[in-house]
Design an enzyme around this catalytic site. Structure first.
Site, mmCIF file in Angstrom:
data_model
loop_
_atom_site.group_PDB
_atom_site.id
_atom_site.type_symbol
_atom_site.label_atom_id
_atom_site.label_comp_id
_atom_site.label_asym_id
_atom_site.label_seq_id
_atom_site.Cartn_x
_atom_site.Cartn_y
_atom_site.Cartn_z
ATOM 1 N N ASN A 108 0.854 -1.183 0.000
ATOM 2 C CA ASN A 108 0.000 0.000 0.000
ATOM 3 C C ASN A 108 0.887 1.228 0.000
ATOM 4 O O ASN A 108 2.016 1.183 0.478
ATOM 5 C CB ASN A 108 -0.882 -0.002 1.258
ATOM 6 C CG ASN A 108 -1.797 1.214 1.310
ATOM 7 O OD1 ASN A 108 -2.386 1.600 0.293
ATOM 8 N ND2 ASN A 108 -1.920 1.824 2.483
ATOM 9 N N HIS A 110 0.954 5.209 1.318
ATOM 10 C CA HIS A 110 0.280 6.069 2.290
ATOM 11 C C HIS A 110 0.995 7.422 2.318
ATOM 12 O O HIS A 110 2.225 7.466 2.379
ATOM 13 C CB HIS A 110 0.315 5.412 3.671
ATOM 14 C CG HIS A 110 -0.421 6.195 4.701
ATOM 15 N ND1 HIS A 110 -1.799 6.267 4.737
ATOM 16 C CD2 HIS A 110 0.023 6.967 5.724
ATOM 17 C CE1 HIS A 110 -2.165 7.048 5.740
ATOM 18 N NE2 HIS A 110 -1.086 7.487 6.353
ATOM 19 N N SER A 137 5.002 6.776 2.217
ATOM 20 C CA SER A 137 5.577 5.476 2.570
ATOM 21 C C SER A 137 4.902 4.377 1.775
ATOM 22 O O SER A 137 3.695 4.428 1.536
ATOM 23 C CB SER A 137 5.339 5.156 4.053
ATOM 24 O OG SER A 137 5.694 6.231 4.886
ATOM 25 N N ASP A 146 -2.765 0.841 7.767
ATOM 26 C CA ASP A 146 -1.525 1.603 7.531
ATOM 27 C C ASP A 146 -0.378 1.163 8.434
ATOM 28 O O ASP A 146 0.439 1.965 8.881
ATOM 29 C CB ASP A 146 -1.773 3.112 7.692
ATOM 30 C CG ASP A 146 -2.804 3.609 6.702
ATOM 31 O OD1 ASP A 146 -2.876 3.042 5.595
ATOM 32 O OD2 ASP A 146 -3.555 4.548 7.032
#
Ligand code: GRF
Length: 316
Positions: A108, A110, A137, A146
């Site tokens: 992911n 973020h 990140s 997250d």
């Protein structure tokens, strides 16, 4: 080179997805995008992906239970042959089943320097805190939002007078570069010699009285003050191969293995007929099989006393 197949999940604009997709147009890019899916059939990113000839899937999650919707997405990813998932602005909490199914295979991006500012409104929170830098990140997705190991970050200086919007726009430029680079590193890490050696080391050193030494420039594993049961070879004499050499446990096993899978097994030069080379650099190594081979090899050379101990341990 086999390219890793990546499915991208989006919810809206999809600019990070686009960055991943355009980067994949370079011949040297180690991944390709095989599917872009969204939980909103009108997500603008879907049209962009479709125009680039990428398979797309859009369906609203409304009216479906979380796990139910995730099963639909999971089935789409698998049908597209995805090996990895990249979340890019996917505004959905994921069910534990989905996260578990893609463990260590899902990333992911973020817009903060994690572990700071998980969740939403990250840019304003960084400004309000008086931080000198915000940033972005890329991390491995775990059950917590997250969270999960961070693979890469880009700090972005906060300017005097920055608003959440101006800062977000600048961070987005950094996101577009960071995501593709990090994803490329991630999908190739399992082919890197150091990663492979560590993996072999972990298994080999778990054997009773195993120790690592260096012989002829190759890391090798043996029983302390005894014989060796595994050699790690990396571009030996410039052959360009990364492989594990293990002792076979039956007379014709070397020939049988080579015949069954000649791309993976080979006869290692100077080792004779009772050793076999197993390529580790093909990108589809079955590590359970490697562990079985290393154990069998260890059994070939272990002193009787240790074998007895191993038998007892394996009974439990
Ligand atoms: C990005 O800021 C990303 O970091 C966050 O959501 C936003 C998505 O933007 N997770 P886009 O859809 O990739 O343009």
């Amino acid at each position: 080179m086999q390219r890793a197949k990546v499915g991208v999940l989006i919810s809206g604009r999809g600019s990070n997805m686009a960055a991943l997709l355009y980067a994949a147009k370079a011949e040297s890019c180690p991944y390709e995008i095989v599917l872009v899916a969204a939980n909103d059939p009108d997500a603008p990113g879907l049209a962009l992906a479709a125009a680039e000839g990428i398979a797309t899937f859009g369906q609203s999650h409304k009216g479906l239970k979380r796990a139910e919707f995730d099963r639909i997405i999971d089935a789409q990813l698998r049908a597209a042959g995805a090996d990895y998932v990249a979340l890019a602005g996917y505004m959905r909490l994921l069910s534990p089943e989905f996260v578990g199914a893609w463990e260590n295979r899902m990333l992911n991006i973020h817009p903060s320097l994690l572990p700071k500012y998980k969740g939403l409104d990250t840019h304003q929170r960084a400004i309000d805190a008086g931080d000198s830098h915000a940033g972005c990140s890329v991390h491995i997705v775990t059950a917590e939002l997250d969270d999960g190991p961070v693979l890469g970050q880009t700090p972005v200086a906060i300017l005097p007078g920055d608003t959440a919007d101006t800062l977000a726009a600048r961070i987005l430029i950094a996101e577009h570069q960071l995501y593709s680079r990090t994803l490329a590193d991630f999908v190739t890490r399992e082919r890197q010699p150091d990663w492979l050696l560590n993996k072999v080391r972990e298994i080999a050193l778990a054997m009773p009285q195993a120790e690592e030494t260096l012989s002829h420039g190759m890391p090798c594993f043996g029983v302390a003050k005894g014989k060796k049961f595994g050699w790690f070879t990396r571009d030996h004499h410039g052959d360009g191969i990364i492989a594990l050499l293990v002792k076979t446990s039956a007379p014709d096993e070397q020939a049988t293995l080579i015949e069954a899978d000649p791309a993976r097994y080979y006869r290692p030069a100077y080792f004779g007929n009772d050793w076999v080379g197993i390529r580790l650099d093909l990108g589809d190594t079955d590590w359970d099989h490697i562990a079985i081979r290393l154990r069998a090899s260890w059994r070939q050379i272990a002193p009787k006393k240790l074998l007895g101990l191993m038998d007892i341990a394996e009974e439990f």
